[in-house]
Write a protein that holds these residues in place. Sequence first.
Motif, PDB file in Angstrom:
ATOM      1  N   TYR A 290       0.854  -1.308  -0.063  1.00 21.46           N
ATOM      2  CA  TYR A 290       0.193   0.002  -0.029  1.00 21.46           C
ATOM      3  C   TYR A 290       0.998   1.258   0.012  1.00 21.46           C
ATOM      4  N   LYS A 291       0.701   2.179  -0.969  1.00 23.85           N
ATOM      5  CA  LYS A 291       1.440   3.190  -1.220  1.00 23.85           C
ATOM      6  C   LYS A 291       0.543   4.399  -0.632  1.00 23.85           C
ATOM      7  N   LEU A 292       1.145   5.373   0.188  1.00 27.57           N
ATOM      8  CA  LEU A 292       0.555   6.473   0.536  1.00 27.57           C
ATOM      9  C   LEU A 292       0.134   7.537  -0.555  1.00 27.57           C
ATOM     10  N   SER A 293      -0.548   8.237  -0.580  1.00 29.44           N
ATOM     11  CA  SER A 293      -0.420   9.621  -1.533  1.00 29.44           C
ATOM     12  C   SER A 293       0.294  10.439  -1.193  1.00 29.44           C
ATOM     13  N   LEU A 294       0.574  11.551  -2.188  1.00 25.50           N
ATOM     14  CA  LEU A 294       1.647  12.604  -1.898  1.00 25.50           C
ATOM     15  C   LEU A 294       1.111  13.512  -0.847  1.00 25.50           C
ATOM     16  N   LYS A 295      -0.361  13.783  -0.951  1.00 28.12           N
ATOM     17  CA  LYS A 295      -1.058  14.438  -0.190  1.00 28.12           C
ATOM     18  C   LYS A 295      -1.112  14.136   1.357  1.00 28.12           C
ATOM     19  N   MET A 296      -1.307  12.676   1.588  1.00 24.68           N
ATOM     20  CA  MET A 296      -1.037  12.224   2.768  1.00 24.68           C
ATOM     21  C   MET A 296       0.320  11.962   3.354  1.00 24.68           C
ATOM     22  N   ARG A 297       1.196  11.901   2.675  1.00 29.11           N
ATOM     23  CA  ARG A 297       2.575  11.799   3.008  1.00 29.11           C
ATOM     24  C   ARG A 297       2.990  13.278   3.708  1.00 29.11           C
ATOM     25  N   ARG A 298       2.627  14.263   2.730  1.00 31.79           N
ATOM     26  CA  ARG A 298       2.893  15.712   3.104  1.00 31.79           C
ATOM     27  C   ARG A 298       2.030  16.183   4.843  1.00 31.79           C
ATOM     28  N   PHE A 299       0.751  15.534   4.737  1.00 32.80           N
ATOM     29  CA  PHE A 299       0.104  15.805   5.906  1.00 32.80           C
ATOM     30  C   PHE A 299       0.747  15.244   7.129  1.00 32.80           C
ATOM     31  N   LEU A 300       1.025  13.839   6.905  1.00 28.57           N
ATOM     32  CA  LEU A 300       2.010  13.075   8.035  1.00 28.57           C
ATOM     33  C   LEU A 300       3.089  13.618   8.369  1.00 28.57           C
ATOM     34  N   LEU A 301       3.985  14.120   7.154  1.00 28.21           N
ATOM     35  CA  LEU A 301       5.135  14.824   7.549  1.00 28.21           C
ATOM     36  C   LEU A 301       4.803  16.231   8.689  1.00 28.21           C
ATOM     37  N   ILE A 302       4.083  16.947   8.336  1.00 24.44           N
ATOM     38  CA  ILE A 302       3.872  18.118   8.996  1.00 24.44           C
ATOM     39  C   ILE A 302       3.285  17.768  10.550  1.00 24.44           C
ATOM     40  N   PHE A 303       2.282  16.649  10.380  1.00 29.60           N
ATOM     41  CA  PHE A 303       1.764  16.096  11.618  1.00 29.60           C
ATOM     42  C   PHE A 303       2.955  15.925  12.376  1.00 29.60           C
ATOM     43  N   GLY A 304       3.796  14.999  12.073  1.00 25.33           N
ATOM     44  CA  GLY A 304       5.023  14.488  12.751  1.00 25.33           C
ATOM     45  C   GLY A 304       5.772  15.422  13.529  1.00 25.33           C
ATOM     46  N   VAL A 305       6.437  16.428  12.455  1.00 23.01           N
ATOM     47  CA  VAL A 305       7.270  17.624  13.108  1.00 23.01           C
ATOM     48  C   VAL A 305       6.394  18.459  13.990  1.00 23.01           C
ATOM     49  N   ALA A 306       4.934  18.721  13.919  1.00 25.47           N
ATOM     50  CA  ALA A 306       4.306  19.344  14.713  1.00 25.47           C
ATOM     51  C   ALA A 306       4.196  18.776  16.079  1.00 25.47           C
ATOM     52  N   LEU A 307       3.832  17.437  16.045  1.00 25.38           N
ATOM     53  CA  LEU A 307       3.609  16.645  17.175  1.00 25.38           C
ATOM     54  C   LEU A 307       4.938  16.495  18.125  1.00 25.38           C
ATOM     55  N   THR A 308       6.043  16.573  17.284  1.00 25.57           N
ATOM     56  CA  THR A 308       7.343  16.402  17.944  1.00 25.57           C
ATOM     57  C   THR A 308       7.606  17.766  18.806  1.00 25.57           C
ATOM     58  N   LEU A 309       7.580  19.128  18.073  1.00 23.11           N
ATOM     59  CA  LEU A 309       7.949  20.303  18.470  1.00 23.11           C
ATOM     60  C   LEU A 309       6.792  20.702  19.421  1.00 23.11           C
ATOM     61  N   VAL A 310       5.597  20.386  19.234  1.00 26.00           N
ATOM     62  CA  VAL A 310       4.604  20.929  20.157  1.00 26.00           C
ATOM     63  C   VAL A 310       4.619  20.210  21.398  1.00 26.00           C
ATOM     64  N   GLY A 311       4.903  18.925  21.158  1.00 28.65           N
ATOM     65  CA  GLY A 311       5.150  17.795  22.451  1.00 28.65           C
ATOM     66  C   GLY A 311       6.082  18.235  23.222  1.00 28.65           C
ATOM     67  N   ILE A 312       7.244  18.357  22.791  1.00 32.41           N
ATOM     68  CA  ILE A 312       8.439  18.824  23.593  1.00 32.41           C
ATOM     69  C   ILE A 312       8.481  20.022  24.347  1.00 32.41           C
ATOM     70  N   ARG A 313       7.724  21.150  23.594  1.00 35.41           N
ATOM     71  CA  ARG A 313       7.676  22.671  24.175  1.00 35.41           C
ATOM     72  C   ARG A 313       6.787  22.283  25.401  1.00 35.41           C
ATOM     73  N   TRP A 314       5.535  21.702  25.203  1.00 37.26           N
ATOM     74  CA  TRP A 314       4.593  21.641  26.387  1.00 37.26           C
ATOM     75  C   TRP A 314       5.385  20.705  27.471  1.00 37.26           C
ATOM     76  N   HIS A 315       6.084  19.674  26.945  1.00 39.38           N
ATOM     77  CA  HIS A 315       6.869  18.899  28.336  1.00 39.38           C
ATOM     78  C   HIS A 315       7.763  19.837  28.805  1.00 39.38           C
TER      79      HIS A 315
END
Length: 194
Positions: A1-26
Amino acid sequence: YKLSLKMRRFLLIFGVALTLVGIRWHIFGIYDEDIWADQAEYVLAGDSRQFDAGRAYGHPGTTIVLGTIFAQKATGLSFRNSLYLYMSIAAAVLIALSASLCYHLRPHDPWWMTTGLILSTERSMEYATPPTALATLLVVLLVLGTLVVADNLRNRYLAGWGVVAGLLVSTRFDIGVVVTAWLLVFLALKSLGK
């Protein structure tokens, strides 16, 4: 199963945001975290302290309370840690959705990456209460969604616009009603061709 470019872009931003926001709030904590963690616990237990004005805010914050309860029930974490988990995931989803709408609006412009990075590192989130932090991100998403809807008032994004507006009002009633009303006026004027 291959993810669409749109989904990969979403997951990239989601992962970066989750990491940065999570670290900051931690590191810095979430402003008034104890009030919101306690509020979620009181609501779940049916404890009358949920109505104590000295222990709660005047605006609903429904998305915060219910999201924290859901995270606590799903993971078994403390209510405080469940608040951190829910806030981090919710913020990351809103940031990734906003960046995705930026890409949708201007696919040949890198502003979608900039939007994701700026929202992920916004320092004012360190001083915002949970409803204000999520309402800020919901306002960004709603404004971007308004631009998408304004391009074609009969498009498939109109229902999503309504959901985001509803989430905003249920998170911060005061800000939500004002922003939604102004954006509805904008869309009404756009539909009239003015």
